[in-house]
Design an enzyme around this catalytic site. Structure first.
Site, mmCIF file in Angstrom:
data_model
loop_
_atom_site.group_PDB
_atom_site.id
_atom_site.type_symbol
_atom_site.label_atom_id
_atom_site.label_comp_id
_atom_site.label_asym_id
_atom_site.label_seq_id
_atom_site.Cartn_x
_atom_site.Cartn_y
_atom_site.Cartn_z
ATOM 1 N N ASN A 2 45.677 50.151 1.319
ATOM 2 C CA ASN A 2 44.863 51.251 0.807
ATOM 3 C C ASN A 2 44.854 51.207 -0.723
ATOM 4 O O ASN A 2 45.510 50.361 -1.331
ATOM 5 C CB ASN A 2 45.412 52.604 1.277
ATOM 6 C CG ASN A 2 45.104 52.895 2.735
ATOM 7 O OD1 ASN A 2 44.016 52.599 3.219
ATOM 8 N ND2 ASN A 2 46.072 53.468 3.436
ATOM 9 N N HIS B 188 38.357 54.387 9.113
ATOM 10 C CA HIS B 188 37.753 53.426 8.181
ATOM 11 C C HIS B 188 36.362 52.986 8.647
ATOM 12 O O HIS B 188 35.963 51.830 8.489
ATOM 13 C CB HIS B 188 38.659 52.202 7.992
ATOM 14 C CG HIS B 188 39.987 52.517 7.379
ATOM 15 N ND1 HIS B 188 40.169 52.632 6.019
ATOM 16 C CD2 HIS B 188 41.198 52.775 7.947
ATOM 17 C CE1 HIS B 188 41.441 52.919 5.772
ATOM 18 N NE2 HIS B 188 42.084 53.021 6.922
#
Length: 485
Positions: A129, A56
């Site tokens: 997510n 990320h």
């Protein structure tokens, strides 16, 4: 094919007996901290990249508020959810997963959806997510999985052999692979995608009664996805497309919003539901557990400084508030350790004292010193507990509610291994046009794989989910469907 007799070992040379399943108290856990291989593997993994996030890394963030629109106090005593109309300030960070800090926004990848609520009982982080499931269901496999998404140690290139070898040997990934390779794999913007807590969590009400819960953020902008050719063009010409779109929308007063819904499951249903409710590679049917509206999230302010706010923002799924607790989800249990440990390494032991992470309530603890301690460091107050000098004390009313565990302490898998039903159901829900694009994407991604045995193994998984699914992929690759399926 090659074989060898090398034994997988820990960093101190001891052979590893099980690298697929973390050690838990019984089949449903929780995960045991005595699993030294798991702890060492995750801790080492968190320290493999300096200084960007190991996953990320590329992200965009914004400030906003969350407003309760429906009374859910019968399910949770969380104060920020206690009454309709209540607003809580929050910060969100969207991100891609596999790419580096300078990678393109429009690649095919899941998107991180991490929300920090600055509540009156401390910060609550919901770190999810834009997909309701994940590729794996045990944290012990996470470093291996992410290695396959990163670069080859010799060529420093992306490695489709590793990607599909791992997925074909981990059939639990099939559901998420189907989502990733579908139209949803490339959202049009960060504003036009849903968000999910993904894991199962526990909500507890004021009477101590508990339920299992899953989170769904539904975009009010509508779901829009991006054509693969447009995405590829933008990746070369405008790699920061999503970042700019989010910033400009907020700057122009077009504030993005999402509605938060939850699914509620009675505790006892976990023992009889047809899928293990703690398996993050599976969803709960909304026919069985309908969506219940909770509130509305609105993003209305851009960061003033990207590094200070977006890059230094730290989220961990272990940042709970009273009324919200963990479940025995093995992936969640591992993330509770790994995320906080990553922040201690990447940002420092005092990361929660930074303005973007600092709670909006008074913090009282006995943590002292550490690099970059920039506040009063506790002054001359008491620095241990229990004490006789009026220092902060524990509050027994906020103890985590107990849940029953049973069985032997052992490295065991989930006792449900149906990795195909939900992936097949998803395939059959798609229109013919969506299926065609899915097949084309998968075939294009698998063609560079050098070994046919890897391709055939993966084709077998697609076929088990739906015979048409596997057959069409096989035809696209010019290979037969394996006779074993």
């Amino acid at each position: 094919m090659t074989t060898n007799d090398k034994k997988l070992t820990t960093s101190w040379g001891a052979p590893v007996g099980d690298n697929q399943n973390s050690m838990t108290a019984g089949y449903r856990g929780p995960t045991l901290i005595q699993d030294a291989h798991l702890i060492e593997k995750l801790a080492h993994f968190n320290r493999e990249r300096v200084p960007e996030r190991v996953v990320h890394a590329k992200g965009a963030g914004a400030h906003g508020y969350f407003e309760v629109t429906n009374d859910v106090s019968q399910y949770t005593k969380a104060a920020f959810l206690s009454e309709v109309g209540k607003r809580t300030p929050m910060f969100i960070r969207f991100s891609t997963v596999a790419g580096e800090l300078g990678s393109a926004d429009t690649v095919r990848d899941p998107r991180g959806f991490a929300v920090k609520f600055y509540t009156e009982e401390g910060n609550y982080d919901l770190v999810g997510n834009n997909t309701p499931v994940f590729f794996i269901r045990d944290a012990i496999k996470f470093p291996d999985f992410i290695h396959t998404q990163k670069r080859h140690p010799q060529t420093h290139l992306k490695n489709p052999n590793a990607v599909w070898d791992f997925w074909s040997l981990s059939p639990e990934s099939l559901h998420q692979v189907t989502i990733l390779m579908s139209d949803r794999g490339i959202p049009a913007t960060l504003r036009h995608m849903h968000g999910f807590g993904s894991h199962t969590f526990k909500w507890v009400n004021a009477e101590g009664q508990a339920v299992w819960v899953k989170y769904h953020f539904k975009t009010e902008q509508g779901v829009k996805n991006m054509d693969v050719n447009v995405a590829a063009k933008l990746a070369g010409e405008h790699p920061d497309y999503h970042t700019e779109d989010l910033f400009n929308a907020i700057e122009n007063g077009d504030f993005p919003a999402w509605r938060l819904y939850v699914q509620i499951m009675p505790l006892e249903d976990a023992n009889t539901y047809r899928f293990d409710p703690f398996d993050v590679t599976k969803v709960w049917s909304q026919k069985d557990y309908p969506l219940i509206e909770v509130g509305r999230m609105v993003l209305n302010r851009n960061p003033e400084n990207y590094f200070a706010e977006v890059e230094q923002a730290t989220f961990t799924p272990g940042a709970f508030v009273p009324g919200i607790e963990a479940s025995p989800d093995k992936m969640l249990q591992g993330r509770i350790f790994a995320y906080a440990d990553a922040h201690r390494y990447r940002v420092g032991a005092n990361h929660n004292a930074l303005p973007i992470n600092r709670p909006h309530v008074e913090v009282n603890n006995n943590q002292r010193d550490g690099q970059m301690r920039f506040d009063g460091n506790g002054g001359a107050s008491t620095y241990y507990e229990p004490n006789s000098y009026g220092g902060p004390k524990e509050s027994p009313e906020h103890r985590t509610t107990p849940f029953e565990v049973s069985g032997l302490a052992d490295s065991v898998a989930y006792d449900h291994d149906d990795h195909y039903t939900q992936a097949g159901d998803l395939y059959r829900l798609m229109s013919e046009e969506e299926r065609t694009r899915l097949i084309e994407t998968i075939v294009g991604a698998m063609k560079p794989v050098e070994r046919d045995d890897i391709k055939l193994r993966q084709i077998g998984h697609f076929y088990k989910a739906d015979p048409e699914y596997g057959t069409r992929v096989a035809e696209g690759l010019g290979l037969p469907v394996p006779q074993t399926v």
